[in-house]
Motif scaffolding. Structure first.
Motif, PDB file in Angstrom:
ATOM      1  N   ILE B 186      74.128 -12.750  21.018  1.00  0.00           N
ATOM      2  CA  ILE B 186      74.226 -11.425  20.394  1.00  0.00           C
ATOM      3  C   ILE B 186      73.722 -10.442  21.440  1.00  0.00           C
ATOM      4  O   ILE B 186      72.597 -10.566  21.930  1.00  0.00           O
ATOM      5  N   THR B 187      74.573  -9.511  21.813  1.00  0.00           N
ATOM      6  CA  THR B 187      74.223  -8.578  22.891  1.00  0.00           C
ATOM      7  C   THR B 187      73.729  -7.263  22.276  1.00  0.00           C
ATOM      8  O   THR B 187      74.031  -6.956  21.123  1.00  0.00           O
ATOM      9  N   PRO B 188      72.967  -6.485  23.048  1.00  0.00           N
ATOM     10  CA  PRO B 188      72.336  -5.295  22.457  1.00  0.00           C
ATOM     11  C   PRO B 188      73.221  -4.050  22.445  1.00  0.00           C
ATOM     12  O   PRO B 188      74.144  -3.945  23.258  1.00  0.00           O
ATOM     13  N   ASP B 223      79.314  -8.702  20.134  1.00  0.00           N
ATOM     14  CA  ASP B 223      78.863  -7.462  20.766  1.00  0.00           C
ATOM     15  C   ASP B 223      78.899  -6.306  19.773  1.00  0.00           C
ATOM     16  O   ASP B 223      79.915  -6.098  19.111  1.00  0.00           O
ATOM     17  N   PRO B 224      77.804  -5.537  19.680  1.00  0.00           N
ATOM     18  CA  PRO B 224      77.862  -4.354  18.818  1.00  0.00           C
ATOM     19  C   PRO B 224      78.583  -3.177  19.490  1.00  0.00           C
ATOM     20  O   PRO B 224      78.734  -2.132  18.876  1.00  0.00           O
ATOM     21  N   LYS B 225      78.995  -3.359  20.750  1.00  0.00           N
ATOM     22  CA  LYS B 225      79.657  -2.273  21.498  1.00  0.00           C
ATOM     23  C   LYS B 225      81.155  -2.557  21.636  1.00  0.00           C
ATOM     24  O   LYS B 225      81.552  -3.711  21.762  1.00  0.00           O
ATOM     25  N   GLN B 249      83.690 -10.815  21.447  1.00  0.00           N
ATOM     26  CA  GLN B 249      84.169 -10.116  20.249  1.00  0.00           C
ATOM     27  C   GLN B 249      83.513  -8.742  20.137  1.00  0.00           C
ATOM     28  O   GLN B 249      82.279  -8.644  20.159  1.00  0.00           O
ATOM     29  N   ASP B 250      84.333  -7.714  20.014  1.00  0.00           N
ATOM     30  CA  ASP B 250      83.796  -6.372  19.772  1.00  0.00           C
ATOM     31  C   ASP B 250      83.636  -6.187  18.257  1.00  0.00           C
ATOM     32  O   ASP B 250      84.037  -7.064  17.472  1.00  0.00           O
ATOM     33  N   MET B 253      86.407  -7.062  15.934  1.00  0.00           N
ATOM     34  CA  MET B 253      86.765  -8.477  15.805  1.00  0.00           C
ATOM     35  C   MET B 253      85.805  -9.226  14.891  1.00  0.00           C
ATOM     36  O   MET B 253      86.218 -10.120  14.168  1.00  0.00           O
ATOM     37  N   HIS B 254      84.482  -8.880  14.956  1.00  0.00           N
ATOM     38  CA  HIS B 254      83.552  -9.657  14.109  1.00  0.00           C
ATOM     39  C   HIS B 254      83.154  -8.898  12.838  1.00  0.00           C
ATOM     40  O   HIS B 254      82.604  -9.487  11.917  1.00  0.00           O
ATOM     41  N   GLY B 255      83.400  -7.602  12.821  1.00  0.00           N
ATOM     42  CA  GLY B 255      83.142  -6.824  11.601  1.00  0.00           C
ATOM     43  C   GLY B 255      81.680  -6.478  11.364  1.00  0.00           C
ATOM     44  O   GLY B 255      81.341  -5.863  10.362  1.00  0.00           O
TER      45      GLY B 255
END
Ligand SMILES: Cc1cc2nc3c(=O)[nH]c(=O)nc-3n(C[C@H](O)[C@H](O)[C@H](O)COP(=O)(O)OP(=O)(O)OC[C@H]3O[C@@H](n4cnc5c(N)ncnc54)[C@H](O)[C@@H]3O)c2cc1C
Lengths: 113, 426
Positions: B186-188, B223-225, B249-250, B253-255
């Motif tokens: 999980i990226t910031p 990714d939250p970005k 996944q942006d 894509m993951h929601g």
């Protein structure tokens, strides 16, 4: 042209800063005469990040003790983009002739830390 | 100041700090011989500023560095440690040469800053007065920015965004993976330390899995970005070296990331659920606590500065450099922190001992390793402009570049590492 523009711009910055915060006035006293060792020392701090552990053969070479002519030649070539490497081209892009002279003087007179 | 009082100060300076609850030095107004610079945090920002002021003032300024750690492990090149390109020792540095360079190093946490009295209060209660204070405490992790994550959960799902034990734990978990396992990263969200760092890390995970002969293992990046630093270059490299292994996944894509469960390793998004054999959760970030507690941060959680000199906008006697500040167009990187430190050092000297001042200039380059001998870079120069540190020039590696150029980038990054750690730690 570029030199004049930069000097003007620095003075404008200096005036703004003086009015706004009474911070020190930027000193450009060495710019018109002999190479300015103090300016060279300050500008060289940017080089130290990568170059201070350099040897003659490393990809980031040692630059301490090089002649003024050599440093000037190389930095101008980077500024003109006739020498490859985007990192160095970017570093050189904002240097005036006086600043390159100051850097060259500093490195020719300084030993590796 | 008399010889007697000067001797007394020397004795005090050498005394056990923990034992003192009164100021370590008399206030300058009462006859302090030398102006005092105090620096909080001995990373790329703090180490550099302390060393440069001590060196260039040649003893005219009294420099004290407050840093609880006896050894500092660099986040930069910690991804290379995870991949086996570096050992832990080679990314860990002590303060011996900083001390030899004329800096007093106090290995204690700074608990608070008394801005009215111009004193730093140490965890043990001692007070350290300053004429100028530079703070470079780096970031704090916002554990609760990821639902289900916590400081305790980081012992199972390491963030490894502060190097040291966390990085060693990450490597241990990576080494335990079996073919077919899934790594979830999980990226910031922006802004965070080292914009390309998470994607270099994914590359280094893939390097290890490939080397071990894994055929079925996967790396999923949530990714939250919507986009990330050097994205096209990373994706090109992943396709070339690790086809099908890394799935980015942006948010579309993951929601959205719904929860992480350290007990089961389950990670839920709006659209799917993953069982992570290794979860690398890198939460949102904020300026180090000491800076926020001292009222130096704004609502963003980071500290606004004057781009001409790196001074806090909240207090003209305090400079904030490195990851804790709002660096305008500069990324939060060790290179940036080191560059900002040099501007701060120049201004501190000009104010305390009237040395010459020059216009602020900044620069940065970030190299990222994708696979052995395949590194890309991004960088630029910066100057004050439009009220912030503004980008003046920029460059970035191009897609489809020759392999030898990328090999050269890697060599350059190795030389940069040797240079910058010498610049910070001597
Ligand atoms: C995986 C990863 C890879 C990276 N790669 C690169 C790279 O290739 N290139 C690059 O330029 N950057 C890279 N970075 C970013 C870089 O590590 C940071 O930007 C840099 O460390 C910031 O320096 P700093 O001095 O601001 O803070 P820090 O390095 O965090 O140092 C802060 C110091 O302050 C101390 N401290 C905190 N609070 C207190 C207190 N209250 N009292 C006393 N001391 C205190 C801490 O102990 C710490 O030692 C990477 C980061 C990560 C996570």
């Amino acid at each position: 042209m570029i030199v004049w523009y930069r000097i003007c711009r620095f003075s404008m910055v200096a005036i703004t800063v003086m009015i706004a915060t009474a911070a020190p006035v930027w000193d450009r006293s060495g710019a018109a005469g002999a190479p300015d060792m103090e300016l060279g020392r300050y500008l060289a701090t940017e080089c130290m990040t990568c170059h201070q552990s350099g040897t003659a053969t490393s990809s980031v070479p040692n630059i301490f003790g090089l002649t003024e002519t050599r440093v000037t030649e190389v930095m101008k070539a980077y500024r003109d983009k006739t020498r490859p490497n985007p990192v160095m081209q970017s570093v050189a892009s904002r240097l005036t002739d006086e600043e390159i002279a100051a850097l060259a003087y500093y490195f020719s007179k300084s030993k590796k830390p | 100041m008399t010889d007697l009082t000067r001797r007394k100060f020397t004795v005090l300076a050498g005394a056990s700090l923990a034992a003192l609850s009164t100021p370590l030095f008399a206030p300058r107004a009462l006859g302090q011989a030398k102006p005092r610079l105090v620096v909080i945090g001995g990373g790329p920002g703090g180490g550099t500023v302390a060393r440069y002021v001590a060196k260039d003032s040649a003893g005219a300024i009294d420099v004290t560095l407050i840093e609880p750690l006896k050894t500092y492990t660099t986040c930069f090149f910690s991804n290379l440690y995870v991949a086996g390109f570096r050992d832990f020792k080679s990314i860990t540095h002590n303060y011996d040469k900083v001390k030899k360079g004329g800096v007093k190093v106090v290995h204690e946490m700074a608990a608070s800053i008394d801005r009215d009295k111009k004193q730093v209060v140490l965890a043990g209660g001692a007070r350290v007065p300053y004429d100028r204070l530079v703070i470079a405490p780096g970031i704090d992790i916002k554990f609760d920015s990821v639902p289900g994550y916590s400081e305790a959960a980081a012992q199972v799902m390491p963030h490894a965004w502060k190097a040291g034990a966390q990085t060693q734990l990450l490597l241990k978990k990576l080494n335990a993976l079996k073919d077919g396992d899934t790594i979830v990263m999980i990226t910031p969200p922006n802004p965070y330390r080292c914009p390309p760092g998470p994607y270099e890390r994914a590359s280094m995970f893939a390097h290890v899995l490939k080397k071990k002969g894994h055929k079925k293992s996967k790396i999923v990046i949530l990714d939250p970005k919507p986009a990330f630093s050097k994205q096209a270059l990373f994706m090109e490299g992943w396709e070339k070296h690790y086809p099908g292994m890394i799935e980015w996944q942006d948010p579309k894509m993951h929601g959205g990331i719904k929860s992480v469960d350290p007990k089961t390793g389950e990670i839920k998004t709006d659209l799917a659920s993953y069982k992570a054999a290794l979860a690398n959760v890198i939460p949102a970030q904020t300026a180090g606590k000491i800076a926020r507690d001292a009222g130096l941060a704004d609502q963003s959680g980071f500290c606004p500065i004057d781009p001409e000199n790196m001074k806090s906008k909240m207090d003209a006697n305090i400079f904030v450099i490195g990851d804790a500040c709002i660096p305008g167009d500069m990324p939060k990187s060790a290179f940036s922190a080191n560059s900002q430190a040099k501007v701060a050092a120049m201004v501190v000297r000009s104010e305390l001992v009237k040395s010459r001042a020059f216009p602020a200039r900044y620069s940065n380059t970030c190299w990222s390793l994708i696979e052995t001998d395949d590194a890309v870079k991004i960088g630029g120069t910066y100057e004050p402009g439009e009220g912030k540190i503004k980008q003046a020039s920029t460059f970035v590696s191009q897609k489809g570049e020759a392999a030898d150029l990328h090999k050269q980038n890697y060599k350059e990054s190795v030389d940069w590492y040797a240079g910058i750690v010498a610049d910070i730690f001597g």
